[in-house]
Design a protein around this motif. Structure first.
Motif, PDB file in Angstrom:
ATOM      1  N   THR A 278      12.682  -4.227  -9.870  1.00 21.69           N
ATOM      2  CA  THR A 278      13.501  -5.434  -9.727  1.00 21.69           C
ATOM      3  C   THR A 278      13.197  -6.158  -8.420  1.00 21.69           C
ATOM      4  OG1 THR A 278      15.254  -4.368 -10.999  1.00 21.69           O
ATOM      5  CG2 THR A 278      15.862  -6.310  -9.713  1.00 21.69           C
ATOM      6  N   LYS A 279      13.007  -5.396  -7.350  1.00 23.83           N
ATOM      7  CA  LYS A 279      12.786  -5.997  -6.042  1.00 23.83           C
ATOM      8  C   LYS A 279      11.363  -6.498  -5.878  1.00 23.83           C
ATOM      9  CE  LYS A 279      13.610  -5.059  -1.137  1.00 23.83           C
ATOM     10  NZ  LYS A 279      14.082  -4.057  -0.142  1.00 23.83           N
ATOM     11  N   TYR A 280      10.403  -5.765  -6.434  1.00 19.69           N
ATOM     12  CA  TYR A 280       8.983  -6.140  -6.314  1.00 19.69           C
ATOM     13  C   TYR A 280       8.375  -6.179  -7.716  1.00 19.69           C
ATOM     14  CZ  TYR A 280       9.743  -4.741  -1.446  1.00 19.69           C
ATOM     15  OH  TYR A 280      10.221  -4.620  -0.166  1.00 19.69           O
ATOM     16  N   PRO A 281       8.497  -7.299  -8.431  1.00 15.22           N
ATOM     17  CA  PRO A 281       7.968  -7.373  -9.815  1.00 15.22           C
ATOM     18  C   PRO A 281       6.453  -7.169  -9.897  1.00 15.22           C
ATOM     19  CG  PRO A 281       9.489  -9.191  -9.348  1.00 15.22           C
ATOM     20  CD  PRO A 281       9.204  -8.533  -8.047  1.00 15.22           C
ATOM     21  N   THR A 282       5.736  -7.423  -8.795  1.00 12.10           N
ATOM     22  CA  THR A 282       4.278  -7.256  -8.838  1.00 12.10           C
ATOM     23  C   THR A 282       3.861  -5.792  -8.967  1.00 12.10           C
ATOM     24  OG1 THR A 282       4.251  -7.250  -6.409  1.00 12.10           O
ATOM     25  CG2 THR A 282       3.858  -9.355  -7.521  1.00 12.10           C
ATOM     26  N   ASP A 283       4.794  -4.853  -8.745  1.00 11.20           N
ATOM     27  CA  ASP A 283       4.479  -3.429  -8.876  1.00 11.20           C
ATOM     28  C   ASP A 283       4.599  -2.930 -10.318  1.00 11.20           C
ATOM     29  OD1 ASP A 283       4.212  -3.569  -6.184  1.00 11.20           O
ATOM     30  OD2 ASP A 283       5.982  -2.378  -5.686  1.00 11.20           O
ATOM     31  N   ARG A 284       4.731  -3.838 -11.267  1.00 15.88           N
ATOM     32  CA  ARG A 284       5.035  -3.440 -12.650  1.00 15.88           C
ATOM     33  C   ARG A 284       4.019  -2.457 -13.214  1.00 15.88           C
ATOM     34  NH1 ARG A 284       4.329  -7.979 -17.114  1.00 15.88           N
ATOM     35  NH2 ARG A 284       2.178  -7.455 -16.569  1.00 15.88           N
ATOM     36  N   ASP A 285       2.734  -2.787 -13.140  1.00 15.72           N
ATOM     37  CA  ASP A 285       1.715  -1.921 -13.744  1.00 15.72           C
ATOM     38  C   ASP A 285       1.675  -0.554 -13.064  1.00 15.72           C
ATOM     39  OD1 ASP A 285       1.007  -3.921 -15.503  1.00 15.72           O
ATOM     40  OD2 ASP A 285      -0.514  -4.749 -14.178  1.00 15.72           O
ATOM     41  N   SER A 286       1.840  -0.543 -11.759  1.00 18.10           N
ATOM     42  CA  SER A 286       1.809   0.725 -11.037  1.00 18.10           C
ATOM     43  C   SER A 286       3.013   1.597 -11.402  1.00 18.10           C
ATOM     44  CB  SER A 286       1.785   0.454  -9.531  1.00 18.10           C
ATOM     45  OG  SER A 286       1.753   1.648  -8.798  1.00 18.10           O
ATOM     46  N   ILE A 287       4.182   0.985 -11.585  1.00 20.45           N
ATOM     47  CA  ILE A 287       5.389   1.740 -11.947  1.00 20.45           C
ATOM     48  C   ILE A 287       5.273   2.277 -13.368  1.00 20.45           C
ATOM     49  CG2 ILE A 287       7.870   1.509 -12.386  1.00 20.45           C
ATOM     50  CD1 ILE A 287       7.978  -0.432 -10.028  1.00 20.45           C
TER      51      ILE A 287
ATOM     52  N   ASP B 188      -3.112 -15.957  -3.814  1.00 20.69           N
ATOM     53  CA  ASP B 188      -3.158 -14.499  -3.735  1.00 20.69           C
ATOM     54  C   ASP B 188      -3.991 -13.936  -4.889  1.00 20.69           C
ATOM     55  OD1 ASP B 188      -1.555 -14.343  -1.469  1.00 20.69           O
ATOM     56  OD2 ASP B 188       0.277 -14.477  -2.654  1.00 20.69           O
ATOM     57  N   VAL B 189      -4.934 -13.073  -4.570  1.00 16.68           N
ATOM     58  CA  VAL B 189      -5.795 -12.422  -5.561  1.00 16.68           C
ATOM     59  C   VAL B 189      -5.597 -10.916  -5.449  1.00 16.68           C
ATOM     60  CG1 VAL B 189      -8.163 -12.020  -6.335  1.00 16.68           C
ATOM     61  CG2 VAL B 189      -7.494 -14.280  -5.504  1.00 16.68           C
ATOM     62  N   ASP B 190      -5.232 -10.304  -6.554  1.00 13.95           N
ATOM     63  CA  ASP B 190      -5.029  -8.856  -6.633  1.00 13.95           C
ATOM     64  C   ASP B 190      -5.806  -8.352  -7.842  1.00 13.95           C
ATOM     65  OD1 ASP B 190      -4.238  -6.261  -6.619  1.00 13.95           O
ATOM     66  OD2 ASP B 190      -2.109  -6.649  -6.988  1.00 13.95           O
ATOM     67  N   ALA B 191      -6.729  -7.435  -7.618  1.00 13.09           N
ATOM     68  CA  ALA B 191      -7.585  -6.944  -8.712  1.00 13.09           C
ATOM     69  C   ALA B 191      -7.853  -5.468  -8.531  1.00 13.09           C
ATOM     70  CB  ALA B 191      -8.903  -7.723  -8.749  1.00 13.09           C
ATOM     71  N   THR B 192      -8.048  -4.790  -9.644  1.00 14.04           N
ATOM     72  CA  THR B 192      -8.447  -3.380  -9.633  1.00 14.04           C
ATOM     73  C   THR B 192      -9.913  -3.290 -10.036  1.00 14.04           C
ATOM     74  OG1 THR B 192      -7.706  -3.120 -11.933  1.00 14.04           O
ATOM     75  CG2 THR B 192      -6.135  -2.576 -10.196  1.00 14.04           C
TER      76      THR B 192
ATOM     77  N   ASP C 229       0.826  -1.206   0.000  1.00 12.51           N
ATOM     78  CA  ASP C 229       0.000   0.000   0.000  1.00 12.51           C
ATOM     79  C   ASP C 229       0.862   1.259   0.000  1.00 12.51           C
ATOM     80  OD1 ASP C 229      -2.239  -1.576   0.042  1.00 12.51           O
ATOM     81  OD2 ASP C 229      -2.478  -1.493   2.211  1.00 12.51           O
ATOM     82  N   ILE C 230       1.949   1.228   0.765  1.00  9.65           N
ATOM     83  CA  ILE C 230       2.838   2.387   0.824  1.00  9.65           C
ATOM     84  C   ILE C 230       3.481   2.633  -0.534  1.00  9.65           C
ATOM     85  CG2 ILE C 230       4.973   3.260   1.843  1.00  9.65           C
ATOM     86  CD1 ILE C 230       2.757   3.396   3.807  1.00  9.65           C
ATOM     87  N   ARG C 231       3.979   1.572  -1.156  1.00 11.56           N
ATOM     88  CA  ARG C 231       4.664   1.736  -2.444  1.00 11.56           C
ATOM     89  C   ARG C 231       3.703   2.247  -3.514  1.00 11.56           C
ATOM     90  NH1 ARG C 231       6.329  -3.507  -1.212  1.00 11.56           N
ATOM     91  NH2 ARG C 231       5.238  -4.293  -3.065  1.00 11.56           N
ATOM     92  N   GLU C 232       2.493   1.699  -3.563  1.00  9.33           N
ATOM     93  CA  GLU C 232       1.547   2.131  -4.587  1.00  9.33           C
ATOM     94  C   GLU C 232       1.066   3.556  -4.326  1.00  9.33           C
ATOM     95  OE1 GLU C 232      -1.549  -0.675  -4.986  1.00  9.33           O
ATOM     96  OE2 GLU C 232      -0.288  -2.187  -5.957  1.00  9.33           O
ATOM     97  N   ALA C 233       0.931   3.929  -3.060  1.00 11.60           N
ATOM     98  CA  ALA C 233       0.570   5.313  -2.752  1.00 11.60           C
ATOM     99  C   ALA C 233       1.678   6.268  -3.191  1.00 11.60           C
ATOM    100  CB  ALA C 233       0.295   5.461  -1.255  1.00 11.60           C
ATOM    101  N   LEU C 234       2.933   5.839  -3.035  1.00 10.16           N
ATOM    102  CA  LEU C 234       4.042   6.686  -3.477  1.00 10.16           C
ATOM    103  C   LEU C 234       4.074   6.793  -5.000  1.00 10.16           C
ATOM    104  CD1 LEU C 234       6.340   8.253  -2.126  1.00 10.16           C
ATOM    105  CD2 LEU C 234       7.848   6.373  -2.718  1.00 10.16           C
ATOM    106  N   HIS C 235       3.739   5.716  -5.703  1.00  8.97           N
ATOM    107  CA  HIS C 235       3.648   5.789  -7.162  1.00  8.97           C
ATOM    108  C   HIS C 235       2.582   6.810  -7.575  1.00  8.97           C
ATOM    109  CE1 HIS C 235       5.210   1.367  -7.226  1.00  8.97           C
ATOM    110  NE2 HIS C 235       6.180   2.237  -7.019  1.00  8.97           N
TER     111      HIS C 235
END
Length: 972
Positions: A500-509, A852-856, A468-474
């Motif tokens: 590189t460290k968190y590949p799941t953040d790809r779309d947000s980055i 794990d389920v992650d959805a927008t 949540d912190i990382r996506e809020a910073l994005h």
């Protein structure tokens, strides 16, 4: 003669007997509910001791009482109250009187005189006298609240409260002050006493109890004053000085309420001038109140500190120098009244001291602070936000961050000065504080520009383990202004490390870099050769297009190139090929560019262009107006017109994202009409049902599909108004009529048809009652003709009802669907699991595995109660399905209209011989009574809670994702 007389008497007697028998036969039985008052009276009379009476009263308190029975029950309770001597029973009766007076539909003015008489006659030596007084005053408060228009009752109740304000019990005084706050007014309340008529000001009466010896009474007095303000009565400015004295009270509740009262007065009289104690200086009231509330941020109670910090954020009328003083613990010079040079020289001359000349500049004017100088703000109030942001309680730090955000939004200069303090909060030890700081900076991002040192601190948060912190910073970086190209380069490097460290953040980055490039094209331009690794003389190796980091760099560059026409000249040949590939595969991230020697790639029209020329909107309106001529076409022509229009609307929704919602909504409605026309083709219904079963199957499937489409229209779109809900329910009613017709043609026996016809007529009655205000707009429609024939349908046989329904379905007019101003279709995209891996998820049979389920989620209303996760085991003989209800904590709200679902689904199964697929999709739960307007005659206009909480059905609104799983047999 005697025989004739005897015969006549016998006839008269027979006639009288027949009349009596007829009266007996026609006499109706009236059923009445047992009287609650009679039952209570019997129970209290059976009581042999006060304990038994108290037990009966406790049992009675658990049962509901109807409004028509309340008055009788109150009379029984009052009668028993006058007879009862036990104080506990009298206290319970007084409590029941207060509860019964709040019953909906009961006018409590009939018990007011009895309650006042009990107050006057209650023994002063009773053990629970204070408790009884409190309960009776609560009853009077309920009476006054339910009868706000009756001024006589209001004045009498205020008079009663004033008489009992001198009671020795703090509870009684508290309740009297509460009654004054809820019922008192600024008008003079006239009271009769021994001296005659005396006028009393309610605010003065309440203010006198600010200095009561009991802190609970002082708190109640302040809250009563605040209640007067909430009711719209303007408070006197003289209350301000009284409230300021309460800031030093020993009781924290008093100080907390006093802070709120000071804030209220400062909003009412912001420009009034108040003197500074022990000086001749004057200051604006809002500035003085701001300084006093700032001082309370360092209070000994964390509750008071939170209250003070929250109120600071809403004081936007404060002078700028007072505002800036909250960021510095040292008193600034402009908030200190210093003596002039002339005054200092005069004092030096009068003292007889002169410069000796031995020390250079010893006669120069000094800026030392004199202890006798006048401070416009207390020294303890300096640096209020610094104290708040460094507080030991995280609740105070969060309140201080929120207050900084509110003040910075209204003052761009203050936003620049508080930026360093907000950036420092990114390193707080509590995740909630860090998250709130990021959200705060995002709200004021338009007023600030980050320096390199500040950006370095911000980017360090990308290493946080919290998603949540990382996506809020994005999200913050998407709307942040950076000052230098080195800052852009630093942000890109840190985001690639995050990738590189968190590949799941790809779309947000990727999304973050899209906005970062579009906001800073001139800063990205000098970095292009370095980022693309190009050389003026040598060809460089072509990067791998499967590398997410390289795609991130291209997204940054291509979005910057949209407003920088000189940038494409720096691209190499393979960069142009990569642009064409990304433009097709990631069109939502890569914009259309005007490249040298290439045609402009088509893109969606911007909203500004739509608002000016509006060709797409005109096309939409023309398409719908063309459909309204269906009544003048034959069935075949009507079908072709509907099919063409549906196809055009679907294509329009694909091309114009801004019109996708309204185009899909209209296409769905036209599809329902098309299905209805196909199912009602006359040549098919003229054939006997046993000879043409295919037609029955077609009509049954059409009715089922229309039902599903109407539920989608009602619950999958946000912005649907009552005008559209009426048309949707009308279409659904036609589908139910079609179902009834099909069932009647294929069902043998009359018993099932009787029940189905009765249920359908109930649906029609339901439609008429709930949409009665909209019936004039449904002329010549199916339901309009149905209501005209309702008396006939109620007495007809099922076969005749079906025949009438079939005729009216064919003859009913096509209703126009009014389009809402703004409508959006709910959608969901499952990010995880991706469903691309061929490696099965292995686990031991009988145990569980977490998926794990992650959805927008986009444009979903109330996702906590409507979104469900469905897991179906496909390619497996048992075909099991599992419904998961996510917890409310699993939903995040990153922005308006958007939600994020991050949860875990636990799977378990017996051992399989080979890996099989599990299908995961998101469902939207709905309840058809959720959008029904409230009935004007229903009490409160509310639907029963059983209807509100039930789930009627679900609608899939995401593409299914298939995941391989493999339950292994347990080892022996």
């Amino acid at each position: 003669m005697a025989a004739h007389l005897k015969k006549r008497v016998y006839e008269e007697f027979t006639k009288v007997v027949q009349q009596q028998q007829e009266e007996i036969a026609t006499k109706k039985l009236r059923l009445t509910k047992p009287s609650k008052s009679a039952a209570l009276h019997i129970d209290l009379c059976k009581a042999t001791s006060p304990a038994d009476a108290l037990q009966y009263l406790l049992q009675f308190a658990r049962k509901p009482v109807e409004a028509e029975s309340v008055e009788g029950v109150v009379r029984i309770l009052l009668e028993h109250y006058y007879k009862e001597n036990d104080p506990s029973v009298r206290l319970k009766i007084a409590s029941l009187l207060g509860l019964l007076s709040k019953t909906a539909g009961f006018s409590p003015d009939c018990i007011m005189d009895d309650a006042i008489n009990i107050l006057q006659n209650e023994s002063k030596f009773s053990i629970v006298r204070a408790e009884i007084f409190t309960q009776l005053l609560d009853t009077l408060l309920a009476i006054g609240t339910k009868l706000p228009e009756n001024q006589a009752i209001q004045m009498r109740l205020v008079d009663v409260a004033c008489k009992h304000l001198t009671d020795t019990s703090h509870g009684v005084r508290n309740k009297c002050l509460q009654l004054l706050g809820n019922l008192g007014s600024l008008e003079k309340s006239v009271t009769k006493d021994a001296e005659g008529l005396a006028a009393r000001d309610v605010q003065k009466i309440i203010g006198d109890y600010f200095s009561d010896q009991d802190p609970r009474v002082r708190t109640a007095a302040i809250k009563a004053m605040l209640q007067l303000h909430e009711r719209g009565l303007k408070l006197h400015q003289t209350i301000y000085n009284q409230a300021c004295k309460l800031l030093s009270d020993d009781y924290e509740q008093v100080r907390s309420a006093a802070v709120q009262l000071i804030w209220v007065v400062s909003q009412l009289y912001p420009e009034s001038i108040v003197p500074i104690p022990s000086s001749n200086e004057e200051i604006r009231l809002v500035d003085d109140a701001f300084g006093k509330i700032c001082h309370m941020v360092s209070d000994g109670s964390w509750v008071v500190r939170v209250q003070a910090a929250k109120l600071l954020g809403s004081m936007e009328q404060v002078s700028s120098h007072f505002l800036e003083q909250t960021l510095d613990k040292k008193l600034m010079s402009d908030l200190r009244r210093k003596r002039t040079a002339h005054e200092r020289a005069k004092e030096l001359y009068s003292s007889g001291e002169f410069s000796s000349g031995r020390k250079w500049g010893d006669d120069a004017p000094k800026e030392e602070v004199d202890t006798g100088a006048v401070n416009l703000i207390e020294s303890g109030a300096c640096g209020a936000f610094v104290h708040g942001l460094e507080d030991e309680m995280y609740e105070v730090r969060i309140a201080a961050v929120e207050a900084l955000c509110m003040l910075a939004q209204s003052s761009p200069s203050f936003a620049e000065k508080c930026l360093d303090f907000l950036v420092d909060m990114f390193n707080d030890e509590i995740e909630e504080v860090r998250l709130q700081s990021i959200h705060t900076m995002r709200k004021i991002s338009n007023n600030i520009t980050l320096r390199e040192d500040q950006l370095d601190t911000v980017l360090a948060v990308l290493e946080d383990s919290s998603r949540d912190i990382r996506e809020a910073l994005h999200e913050l970086l998407c709307c942040t202004n950076v000052s230098t190209k080195e800052g852009i380069h630093l942000a890109l490097v840190e985001l690639l490390k995050n990738l590189t460290k968190y590949p799941t953040d790809r779309d947000s980055i990727w999304k973050c870099l899209k906005f970062l490039g579009s906001r800073h094209p001139t800063l990205v331009l000098p970095l292009v050769p370095e980022l693309l690794s190009t050389h003026p003389f040598f060809d460089t190796a072509e990067p791998d297009m499967d590398d997410p980091a390289y795609i991130a760099v291209l997204v940054l560059i291509f979005n910057a190139a949209k407003t920088c026409p000189t940038m494409p000249a720096l691209f190499s040949d393979h960069t142009f090929r990569h642009y064409a590939y990304l433009r097709d595969s990631l069109s939502h991230l890569v914009p259309a560019l005007r490249l040298p020697g290439r045609k402009l790639v088509s893109s969606a029209v911007s909203p500004s262009i739509i608002s000016q020329e509006d060709p797409s909107q005109q096309f939409l309106q023309q398409s719908l107006e063309r459909v309204y001529s269906l009544q003048h076409l034959d069935p075949q022509g009507a079908q072709e017109l509907l099919e063409f229009t549906i196809r055009d609307l679907q294509r329009l929704g694909e091309l114009q994202s801004e019109l996708a919602g309204v185009a899909d909504f209209s296409a769905t409605y036209l599809r329902c009409q098309l299905l209805l026309i196909k199912a009602l083709q006359e040549k098919l219904w003229n054939v006997a049902a046993p000879l043409y079963l295919k037609q029955s199957d077609l009509a049954s499937a059409a009715a089922k599909q229309i039902m599903e489409e109407t539920y989608k229209m009602e619950f999958m779109y946000s912005g649907v108004e009552n005008k559209q809900v009426v048309i949707i329910h009308h279409m659904r009613l036609q589908a139910k009529a079609l179902q009834l017709i099909v069932t009647a043609r294929t069902t043998r026996g009359l018993d099932p048809l009787f029940g189905m016809c009765e249920k359908f007529l109930q649906e029609v009655d339901f439609f008429q009652r709930y949409f009665i205000a909209d019936l004039p707009h449904l002329q010549d429609s199916f339901v309009d003709k149905l209501l005209d024939l309702m008396p006939r349908l109620m007495t007809s046989k099922p076969a005749e009802v079906v025949k009438i329904l079939q005729t009216m379905l064919r003859q009913s007019a096509f209703l126009h669907l009014p389009l809402p101003e703004q409508i959006h279709k709910a959608s969901a995209t499952i990010i995880e699991p991706a469903g691309e891996s061929d490696n099965p998820l292995r686990f031991t049979s009988g145990l569980v595995v977490a998926l794990d389920v992650d959805a927008t989620l986009e444009h979903v209303q109330d996702p906590q109660n409507t979104v469900k996760v469905q897991v179906c085991r496909v390619l497996y003989p048992d075909g099991q399905a599992q419904m998961i209800h996510p917890k409310p904590a699993d939903f995040r709200n990153p922005g308006p209209g958007r939600h994020r679902l991050i949860t875990q689904v636990y799977l378990s199964h017996t051992a399989w011989t080979e890996a099989c697929q599990v299908e995961v999709r998101l469902l939207l739960a709905y309840n058809s009574s959720a959008r029904i307007p409230k009935c004007p005659w229903m009490e409160g206009g509310e639907v029963s809670p059983q209807v509100e909480t039930s789930i009627e059905g679900t609608i899939p609104f995401s593409k299914p994702v298939k995941v391989y799983i493999m339950p292994k047999p347990a080892r022996r």
